[in-house]
Design a protein around this motif. Structure first.
Motif, mmCIF file in Angstrom:
data_model
loop_
_atom_site.group_PDB
_atom_site.id
_atom_site.type_symbol
_atom_site.label_atom_id
_atom_site.label_comp_id
_atom_site.label_asym_id
_atom_site.label_seq_id
_atom_site.Cartn_x
_atom_site.Cartn_y
_atom_site.Cartn_z
ATOM 1 N N GLU A 44 0.828 -1.211 0.000
ATOM 2 C CA GLU A 44 0.000 0.000 0.000
ATOM 3 C C GLU A 44 0.862 1.261 0.000
ATOM 4 O O GLU A 44 0.536 2.248 -0.684
ATOM 5 N N SER A 46 3.815 1.477 -1.286
ATOM 6 C CA SER A 46 4.357 1.541 -2.642
ATOM 7 C C SER A 46 3.350 2.161 -3.615
ATOM 8 O O SER A 46 3.703 3.014 -4.438
ATOM 9 N N LYS A 47 2.094 1.751 -3.516
ATOM 10 C CA LYS A 47 1.048 2.327 -4.361
ATOM 11 C C LYS A 47 0.883 3.825 -4.087
ATOM 12 O O LYS A 47 0.706 4.616 -5.014
ATOM 13 N N LEU A 48 0.937 4.198 -2.816
ATOM 14 C CA LEU A 48 0.818 5.608 -2.446
ATOM 15 C C LEU A 48 1.955 6.416 -3.057
ATOM 16 O O LEU A 48 1.741 7.500 -3.603
ATOM 17 N N LEU A 50 3.657 5.759 -5.739
ATOM 18 C CA LEU A 50 3.408 5.892 -7.177
ATOM 19 C C LEU A 50 2.367 6.967 -7.464
ATOM 20 O O LEU A 50 2.529 7.777 -8.391
ATOM 21 N N ARG A 51 1.297 6.993 -6.677
ATOM 22 C CA ARG A 51 0.255 8.003 -6.865
ATOM 23 C C ARG A 51 0.785 9.413 -6.603
ATOM 24 O O ARG A 51 0.482 10.356 -7.337
ATOM 25 N N LEU A 52 1.590 9.546 -5.560
ATOM 26 C CA LEU A 52 2.158 10.851 -5.250
ATOM 27 C C LEU A 52 3.084 11.331 -6.362
ATOM 28 O O LEU A 52 3.094 12.512 -6.709
ATOM 29 N N LYS A 53 3.851 10.415 -6.926
ATOM 30 C CA LYS A 53 4.740 10.784 -8.036
ATOM 31 C C LYS A 53 3.938 11.191 -9.260
ATOM 32 O O LYS A 53 4.319 12.122 -9.976
ATOM 33 N N GLU A 54 2.811 10.519 -9.499
ATOM 34 C CA GLU A 54 1.951 10.892 -10.622
ATOM 35 C C GLU A 54 1.383 12.296 -10.429
ATOM 36 O O GLU A 54 1.386 13.107 -11.351
ATOM 37 N N VAL A 55 0.909 12.570 -9.236
ATOM 38 C CA VAL A 55 0.352 13.888 -8.940
ATOM 39 C C VAL A 55 1.430 14.958 -9.098
ATOM 40 O O VAL A 55 1.190 16.010 -9.707
ATOM 41 N N ASP A 56 2.603 14.680 -8.608
ATOM 42 C CA ASP A 56 3.715 15.634 -8.720
ATOM 43 C C ASP A 56 4.031 15.883 -10.190
ATOM 44 O O ASP A 56 4.218 17.027 -10.604
ATOM 45 N N GLU A 58 2.018 15.517 -12.763
ATOM 46 C CA GLU A 58 0.900 16.246 -13.373
ATOM 47 C C GLU A 58 0.939 17.732 -13.023
ATOM 48 O O GLU A 58 0.675 18.580 -13.878
#
Length: 62
Positions: A44, A46-48, A50-56, A58
């Motif tokens: 979990e 690790s998934k977080l 990845l999501r934070l990196k995507e938001v950053d 974007e």
């Protein structure tokens, strides 16, 4: 905005270091009685990350 982006990068880096430490300890056999729960937590995190990196990413592109 740039300051908050740097703070996010620092947070993600620290979180990833902690996730890595947790994974190493799980793999080395620590806490066998809660291994499944900790492995799930590691996934979990690790998934977080990845999501934070995507938001950053974007926010940097906008």
């Amino acid at each position: 905005m740039q300051g908050s982006e740097k703070e996010l990068e620092k947070f993600v880096s620290k979180l990833d270091n902690e996730r890595s430490w947790l994974l190493k300890n799980i793999d080395n056999g620590k806490w066998p009685e809660i291994r499944k729960e900790l492995a799930s937590l590691e996934r979990e995190i690790s998934k977080l990350i990845l999501r934070l990196k995507e938001v950053d990413s974007e926010t940097k592109n906008n």
